[in-house]
Write an enzyme that holds these catalytic residues in place. Structure first.
Site, short mmCIF file in Angstrom:
data_model
loop_
_atom_site.label_atom_id
_atom_site.label_comp_id
_atom_site.label_asym_id
_atom_site.label_seq_id
_atom_site.Cartn_x
_atom_site.Cartn_y
_atom_site.Cartn_z
N ARG A 117 -8.74 1.08 -44.10
CA ARG A 117 -7.81 -0.05 -43.93
C ARG A 117 -7.99 -0.78 -42.60
NH1 ARG A 117 -3.39 0.71 -47.43
NH2 ARG A 117 -4.25 1.58 -49.35
N ARG A 173 -1.43 -6.09 -49.89
CA ARG A 173 -0.38 -5.93 -48.89
C ARG A 173 -0.40 -7.03 -47.82
NH1 ARG A 173 0.84 -0.19 -46.73
NH2 ARG A 173 2.73 -1.39 -46.35
N HIS A 202 -4.59 7.14 -43.44
CA HIS A 202 -4.44 6.56 -42.11
C HIS A 202 -4.58 7.66 -41.06
CE1 HIS A 202 -1.79 3.41 -44.22
NE2 HIS A 202 -2.78 2.74 -43.70
N CYS A 252 5.66 5.92 -41.95
CA CYS A 252 5.44 4.56 -42.50
C CYS A 252 6.72 3.88 -42.94
CB CYS A 252 4.44 4.56 -43.63
SG CYS A 252 4.22 6.05 -44.50
N ASP A 282 4.41 -2.05 -52.13
CA ASP A 282 4.22 -1.16 -50.97
C ASP A 282 5.02 -1.62 -49.74
OD1 ASP A 282 2.41 0.94 -51.81
OD2 ASP A 282 0.90 -0.61 -52.08
N GLU A 322 5.80 0.24 -41.55
CA GLU A 322 5.03 0.57 -40.35
C GLU A 322 3.65 -0.10 -40.34
OE1 GLU A 322 4.13 4.66 -38.14
OE2 GLU A 322 3.07 4.51 -40.03
N ASP A 323 3.11 -0.38 -41.52
CA ASP A 323 1.76 -0.91 -41.58
C ASP A 323 1.65 -2.37 -41.17
OD1 ASP A 323 0.54 1.49 -42.37
OD2 ASP A 323 1.28 1.20 -44.41
C1 CIR Z 1 -0.69 2.09 -49.32
O1 CIR Z 1 -1.63 2.60 -49.91
O2 CIR Z 1 -0.85 1.17 -48.53
C2 CIR Z 1 0.70 2.60 -49.57
N1 CIR Z 1 0.81 3.03 -50.93
C3 CIR Z 1 1.02 3.74 -48.63
C4 CIR Z 1 1.06 3.32 -47.20
C5 CIR Z 1 1.48 4.41 -46.29
N2 CIR Z 1 1.57 3.96 -44.97
C6 CIR Z 1 1.41 4.72 -43.88
O3 CIR Z 1 1.08 5.88 -44.02
N3 CIR Z 1 1.55 4.15 -42.71
#
Ligand code: CIR
Length: 261
Positions: free
Chosen positions: A132, A86, A165, A256, A61, A66-67
């Site tokens: 999250r 992650r 999110h 993201c 991932d 962005e996360d």
């Molecule tokens: C997740 O589940 O963390 C990733 N597959 C997708 C993250 C998407 N991030 C976002 O929308 N900021």
């Protein structure tokens, strides 16, 4: 805010092993790489200088950069992502964030924050509490932001499991213009610290397109969502449509895929 830089990371060959609830089958990694390259070109076309990190097979991932950090005009915060798989992504991102931001703040256990839950609107930060991002993380982030001179408030989206999110359901386009999923419309309108001058309500059939992004003079929108595109164009927005079908399969979207600052 005028962005001059972005940090991105193309998907790794392990991309399909990432987290997903979309139920759309595995992504085609080659196609994802092409879509990512087009996204990066679109950022460059907006005048942004791109820092492109190497794909990291250990983190499927990891393309959803962005996360891992909140970057603002006044400083940065390294997050503590809520999904255990992650957590290690932050270390890889930290060295790059430190190139641009001296002494970034950090979110510490038991707090967790995913950057996808954070939406800035003219110096006020909406923080989504989600599966999250937890309350302790939201509290820590609010304190870091307050020290930078920003304000923040919380929107709890835990009752809307369709939204991974907060920014899966809202986007701020500047000048009081918002895009919002019906599930969060009332929460958004009840926020005192923001101006909601114009709200583009996303029809259920186009829910995925709520995650659009303003990049300087244009708005990036996922390709294939004509109602949102038309709603933006009718307001005079210059729309750039980008195909992100392979990222959608992994629950990710336009915002993201980059850190913009
Ligand atoms: C997740 O589940 O963390 C990733 N597959 C997708 C993250 C998407 N991030 C976002 O929308 N900021």
């Amino acid at each position: 805010m005028n962005f001059t830089r972005a940090i991105v990371r193309p998907p790794a060959r392990s991309f399909a092993a990432g987290l997903s609830s979309a139920g759309e089958g595995p992504p085609d990694v080659d196609r994802a790489l092409e879509q990512h390259a087009a996204y990066v070109r679109a950022l460059r076309d907006c005048g942004l200088q791109i820092t492109q990190l190497q794909p990291d097979e250990a983190y499927p991932d990891g393309t959803f950069v962005e996360d891992t950090a909140i970057v603002t005009g006044r400083g940065a915060v390294l997050t503590r992502p809520g999904a255990p798989s992650r957590a290690g992504e932050v270390r890889g991102m930290a060295q790059y964030v430190r190139k641009f931001f001296a002494e970034p703040n950090v979110i510490e256990a038991p707090g967790s924050v995913d950057g996808g839950d954070i939406c800035e609107a003219d110096g006020h930060f909406l923080i989504g509490v989600s599966a999250r991002t937890n309350l302790q993380g939201a509290q820590q982030l609010s304190e870091h932001l307050a020290r930078m001179g920003y304000t923040a408030s919380v929107i709890d989206i835990t009752a809307n499991p369709a939204l991974l999110h907060l920014k899966s359901g809202i986007a701020y386009l500047g000048d009081g213009v918002w895009v919002a999923d019906q599930a969060v419309e009332q929460d958004l309108r009840s926020q005192r610290a923001i101006e909601v001058r114009d709200l583009i309500l996303v029809p259920a059939a186009e829910a995925y397109a709520a995650n659009c992004v303003r990049v300087n003079q244009v708005v990036f929108v996922a390709a294939g969502y004509p109602q949102i595109r038309a709603a933006l164009q009718s307001r005079g927005c210059r729309v750039v449509s980008l195909d992100v079908s392979e990222f959608k399969k992994m629950d990710g979207g336009l915002s993201c895929l980059s850190l913009r600052f």
